[in-house]
Design an enzyme around this catalytic site. Structure first.
Site, PDB file in Angstrom:
ATOM      1  N   GLU A 101      -7.008   4.484   7.703  1.00 48.54           N
ATOM      2  CA  GLU A 101      -6.797   5.918   7.442  1.00 48.54           C
ATOM      3  C   GLU A 101      -8.016   6.523   6.756  1.00 48.54           C
ATOM      4  O   GLU A 101      -8.364   7.677   7.000  1.00 48.54           O
ATOM      5  CB  GLU A 101      -5.516   6.109   6.611  1.00 48.54           C
ATOM      6  CG  GLU A 101      -4.282   5.885   7.475  1.00 48.54           C
ATOM      7  CD  GLU A 101      -3.068   5.362   6.737  1.00 48.54           C
ATOM      8  OE1 GLU A 101      -3.045   5.400   5.488  1.00 48.54           O
ATOM      9  OE2 GLU A 101      -2.127   4.899   7.421  1.00 48.54           O
TER      10      GLU A 101
ATOM     11  N   LYS B 178       0.115   4.259  -0.394  1.00 42.67           N
ATOM     12  CA  LYS B 178      -0.555   5.446   0.172  1.00 42.67           C
ATOM     13  C   LYS B 178      -0.329   6.667  -0.725  1.00 42.67           C
ATOM     14  O   LYS B 178      -0.251   6.523  -1.947  1.00 42.67           O
ATOM     15  CB  LYS B 178      -0.085   5.691   1.610  1.00 42.67           C
ATOM     16  CG  LYS B 178      -0.172   4.434   2.479  1.00 42.67           C
ATOM     17  CD  LYS B 178      -0.067   4.719   3.942  1.00 42.67           C
ATOM     18  CE  LYS B 178       0.016   3.411   4.701  1.00 42.67           C
ATOM     19  NZ  LYS B 178      -0.094   3.551   6.132  1.00 42.67           N
TER      20      LYS B 178
ATOM     21  N   GLY C 203       2.146   2.087  10.868  1.00 47.58           N
ATOM     22  CA  GLY C 203       3.080   3.198  10.749  1.00 47.58           C
ATOM     23  C   GLY C 203       3.735   3.596  12.062  1.00 47.58           C
ATOM     24  O   GLY C 203       4.363   4.644  12.163  1.00 47.58           O
TER      25      GLY C 203
ATOM     26  N   HIS D 103      -9.503   0.971   4.627  1.00 52.38           N
ATOM     27  CA  HIS D 103      -8.253   1.158   5.377  1.00 52.38           C
ATOM     28  C   HIS D 103      -8.528   2.093   6.559  1.00 52.38           C
ATOM     29  O   HIS D 103      -9.329   3.018   6.449  1.00 52.38           O
ATOM     30  CB  HIS D 103      -7.178   1.753   4.444  1.00 52.38           C
ATOM     31  CG  HIS D 103      -5.820   1.728   5.075  1.00 52.38           C
ATOM     32  ND1 HIS D 103      -5.418   2.669   5.999  1.00 52.38           N
ATOM     33  CD2 HIS D 103      -4.785   0.869   4.930  1.00 52.38           C
ATOM     34  CE1 HIS D 103      -4.177   2.379   6.389  1.00 52.38           C
ATOM     35  NE2 HIS D 103      -3.775   1.291   5.765  1.00 52.38           N
TER      36      HIS D 103
ATOM     37  N   ASN E 178       0.872  -1.179   0.000  1.00 50.69           N
ATOM     38  CA  ASN E 178       0.000   0.000   0.000  1.00 50.69           C
ATOM     39  C   ASN E 178       0.906   1.224   0.000  1.00 50.69           C
ATOM     40  O   ASN E 178       1.480   1.577   1.030  1.00 50.69           O
ATOM     41  CB  ASN E 178      -0.879  -0.033   1.260  1.00 50.69           C
ATOM     42  CG  ASN E 178      -1.708   1.225   1.409  1.00 50.69           C
ATOM     43  OD1 ASN E 178      -1.819   2.029   0.479  1.00 50.69           O
ATOM     44  ND2 ASN E 178      -2.297   1.406   2.584  1.00 50.69           N
TER      45      ASN E 178
ATOM     46  N   SER F 212       3.132  -2.330  10.485  1.00 48.29           N
ATOM     47  CA  SER F 212       4.588  -2.306  10.709  1.00 48.29           C
ATOM     48  C   SER F 212       5.268  -3.639  10.389  1.00 48.29           C
ATOM     49  O   SER F 212       6.166  -4.075  11.111  1.00 48.29           O
ATOM     50  CB  SER F 212       4.910  -1.862  12.141  1.00 48.29           C
ATOM     51  OG  SER F 212       4.457  -0.545  12.356  1.00 48.29           O
TER      52      SER F 212
ATOM     53  N   GLU G  66      -5.561  -5.292  10.440  1.00 47.95           N
ATOM     54  CA  GLU G  66      -4.557  -4.263  10.705  1.00 47.95           C
ATOM     55  C   GLU G  66      -4.909  -3.541  12.002  1.00 47.95           C
ATOM     56  O   GLU G  66      -5.754  -2.625  11.993  1.00 47.95           O
ATOM     57  CB  GLU G  66      -4.537  -3.243   9.568  1.00 47.95           C
ATOM     58  CG  GLU G  66      -4.223  -3.826   8.211  1.00 47.95           C
ATOM     59  CD  GLU G  66      -3.591  -2.781   7.299  1.00 47.95           C
ATOM     60  OE1 GLU G  66      -2.470  -3.022   6.842  1.00 47.95           O
ATOM     61  OE2 GLU G  66      -4.206  -1.723   7.065  1.00 47.95           O
TER      62      GLU G  66
HETATM   63  C1  PEP Z   1      -0.843   0.005   6.029  1.00 52.10           C
HETATM   64  O1  PEP Z   1      -0.923   1.191   5.779  1.00 52.10           O
HETATM   65  O2  PEP Z   1      -1.691  -0.770   5.580  1.00 52.10           O
HETATM   66  C2  PEP Z   1       0.265  -0.434   6.873  1.00 52.10           C
HETATM   67  C3  PEP Z   1       0.211  -1.640   7.379  1.00 52.10           C
HETATM   68  O3  PEP Z   1       1.275   0.465   7.071  1.00 52.10           O
HETATM   69  P1  PEP Z   1       2.694   0.138   7.776  1.00 52.10           P
HETATM   70  O4  PEP Z   1       3.214  -1.125   7.187  1.00 52.10           O
HETATM   71  O5  PEP Z   1       3.549   1.313   7.440  1.00 52.10           O
HETATM   72  O6  PEP Z   1       2.425   0.004   9.233  1.00 52.10           O
END
Ligand code: PEP
Length: 254
Positions: free
Chosen positions: A102, A10, A176, A100, A8, A214, A170
């Site tokens: 976000e 973003k 992040g 997601h 992803n 992460s 997630e």
């Molecule tokens: C994501 O945005 O789906 C995600 C898992 O980000 P990160 O790997 O940076 O935590």
């Protein structure tokens, strides 16, 4: 089941960076065919970079699929700023990330809206990657399972199946932040998600359940070995080809 390694991107990168990242990923996979025995690959660039990514993948499209990070619930018409599922299929996309955290947080997306978008996407032959996950406060209060269960109940629409649907667990507090859920917590949640899918989908056993939050080269092996973890949704580390490929290389042999 092969692991799905989903990137992803973003809202990151320039057009030139999208092209060079794609080039490096495709080249890396093409150099090591054992990766393709263990993993399927998809990257989800910003909408406006998708065409350039396809241009870079060229004849190696069998090694890397391309998806989007969102789509409209509407089919077509006066919806300024929206991109329809049909437009994504038309350009060659095979996947779309929906719900997601976000988008839930910054665009106020609800489970009902996510289900409507998923239905639109399924109608256009896209595979949806539907994201679920609890906040830190919800976990601390002991509500993680109830929150994820409610998200699954509402955001996964009728007509979903193992072909058109991937679930990404997630935990919001792990995205992040550099924090990851423990392997034990991931195991318990992924088993819970599998059990919930059983209540809804005949082919629940074949639905891929990804872990996201992460995921990095140094923790991928442990996470990808957890039962019912069928791949990873990767944010930050998917912007570095070496890290993205190293995560894939941590996948166990099928
Ligand atoms: C994501 O945005 O789906 C995600 C898992 O980000 P990160 O790997 O940076 O935590």
């Amino acid at each position: 089941m092969k692991k799905l390694i989903a990137g992803n991107w973003k809202m990151n990168g320039s057009l030139a960076e999208a092209a060079s990242l794609t080039e490096a990923i495709v080249h890396g996979i093409d150099q090591d065919h054992s990766l393709l025995d263990r993993c399927d690959f998809v990257v989800c660039p910003p909408f406006i970079h998708i065409e350039t990514v396809f241009g870079t993948v060229r004849e190696l499209s069998h090694v890397l699929s391309v998806g989007a990070q969102d789509c409209s619930k509407f089919e077509k018409g006066a919806y300024t700023g929206d991109i329809s599922a049909g437009m994504l299929t038309d350009i060659g996309c095979t996947h779309v990330i929906l719900g997601h955290s976000e988008r839930r947080q910054y665009q106020d997306e609800s489970d009902v809206l996510i289900a409507e978008k998923a239905q639109a996407a399924h109608g256009c032959d896209l595979t949806t990657i539907i994201c679920v996950g609890e906040t830190e406060q919800e976990r601390e209060q002991g509500n993680a399972f109830d929150v994820v269960g409610a998200q699954l109940a509402q955001a996964v629409p009728e007509g979903s199946n193992a072909h058109n649907t991937v679930i990404a667990y997630e935990p919001v507090w792990a995205i992040g932040t550099g924090k990851t859920a423990t392997a034990e917590d991931v195991k318990a949640m992924h088993q819970y998600i599998r059990d919930k899918l059983k209540e809804k989908l005949a082919d629940f056993a074949h639905v891929r359940i990804l872990y996201g939050g992460s995921v990095k080269p140094n923790n991928a092996q442990e996470l990808l070995s957890v039962p019912n973890v069928d791949g990873a949704l990767i944010g930050g580390a998917s912007l570095k080809a070496d890290d993205y490929l190293a995560i894939a290389d941590s996948a166990p042999t099928v």
